[in-house]
Scaffold this active site. Structure first.
Site, short mmCIF file in Angstrom:
data_model
loop_
_atom_site.label_atom_id
_atom_site.label_comp_id
_atom_site.label_asym_id
_atom_site.label_seq_id
_atom_site.Cartn_x
_atom_site.Cartn_y
_atom_site.Cartn_z
N HIS A 69 32.76 -44.90 -42.98
CA HIS A 69 32.43 -43.54 -42.58
C HIS A 69 30.98 -43.45 -42.11
O HIS A 69 30.07 -43.94 -42.78
CB HIS A 69 32.64 -42.60 -43.77
CG HIS A 69 32.41 -41.15 -43.49
ND1 HIS A 69 33.01 -40.48 -42.45
CD2 HIS A 69 31.65 -40.23 -44.13
CE1 HIS A 69 32.62 -39.22 -42.44
NE2 HIS A 69 31.79 -39.05 -43.45
N ASP B 229 27.20 -34.69 -42.97
CA ASP B 229 28.43 -35.43 -43.20
C ASP B 229 29.60 -34.63 -42.63
O ASP B 229 29.84 -33.49 -43.06
CB ASP B 229 28.63 -35.67 -44.70
CG ASP B 229 29.83 -36.55 -45.01
OD1 ASP B 229 30.73 -36.69 -44.16
OD2 ASP B 229 29.89 -37.08 -46.13
N CYS C 70 34.13 -39.78 -37.06
CA CYS C 70 32.88 -39.58 -37.80
C CYS C 70 31.67 -40.06 -37.01
O CYS C 70 30.61 -39.42 -37.02
CB CYS C 70 32.94 -40.28 -39.15
SG CYS C 70 33.40 -42.03 -39.08
#
Length: 245
Positions: free
Chosen positions: A135, A152, A203
């Site tokens: 990620h 995030d 991501c």
């Protein structure tokens, strides 16, 4: 050196209607994009700059729902730094994707030589790509607002990162300027209510676009629906070594 007291909080960015118009991908641009993404020798060099090369295999990470790799992210971050050299644009320094694991694993001593020729304490923003195994996230040291922020696209927190970057500022100042870094007024935040990914593969794109919007002084108004467009646009930008906006 006395250990710093951890300091974290959460901030919320209010959602606003986007008034921005995204640059159009023209027919000529589309031709360049499609040629870059078509099948071919994976080791073919498609773009060079910033002492980096983007191979066909790297560019293909921008296709479909592939995960972006280090090479693409590092190349893009360098384009953000280059844009920051323009008049009236915030000054930007971006560490490459290997900085974060080095810092977290061995501290400032492992990365002190990375800034031998640059004063990272004299820019407006420091960008730190953060790879958490599977990620991508982004940390930003914002000197204008005296804030260290963590972004995030899956809503996570990373207080260890925030505190490590506070410590980094202090040790970098002592090492390069031989003086204590003044942390008065500084905050550390896990930023919330920002665009979130709705799949397991975008991501890296979100991390790059957070960085692009913030260093341009733009409201973060994109969504998951914009990611196919941004992927193709990034192919073109890397091929031309120039950001569209």
């Amino acid at each position: 050196m006395k250990a710093l007291e951890p300091f974290t909080e959460t901030i919320v960015i209010e959602d606003e209607e986007s008034t921005q118009t995204l640059p159009e991908i023209t027919a000529d641009m589309k031709e360049i994009i499609e040629k870059a993404l078509q099948s071919g020798p994976t080791q073919a060099v498609l773009s060079e700059g910033y002492k980096l090369q983007i191979l066909k295999q790297d560019m293909l990470t921008l296709k479909g729902l592939n995960w972006l790799n280090d090479e693409v992210i590092n190349f893009y971050m360098n384009m953000l730094m280059e844009r920051g050299e323009n008049d009236n644009m915030p000054k930007v320094h971006a560490f490459n994707t290997f900085f974060y694991p080095k810092l977290m694993g061995a501290g400032h001593s492992a990365v002190r030589r990375w800034t031998k020729r640059v004063d990272v304490l004299a820019v407006d923003y420091i960008l730190i790509p953060v790879h958490l195994g599977m990620h991508w996230c982004l940390a930003i040291i914002d000197f204008r607002n005296k804030c260290i922020k963590y972004y995030d696209s899956m809503g996570g927190n990373n207080n260890k990162c925030l505190n490590a970057l506070r410590q980094y500022l202090c040790e970098e100042s002592l090492d390069k300027k031989k003086q204590q870094f003044d942390l008065s007024g500084w905050t550390s935040v896990n930023v919330k209510d920002i665009p979130q990914q709705m799949n397991g593969s975008d991501c890296g794109m979100f991390a790059c676009k957070y960085a692009e919007y913030i260093t341009r002084g733009a409201e973060i108004t994109f969504t998951q629906d914009d990611m196919p467009y941004f992927r193709r646009r990034m192919v073109y930008e890397i091929m031309k070594k120039k950001l569209l906006q």
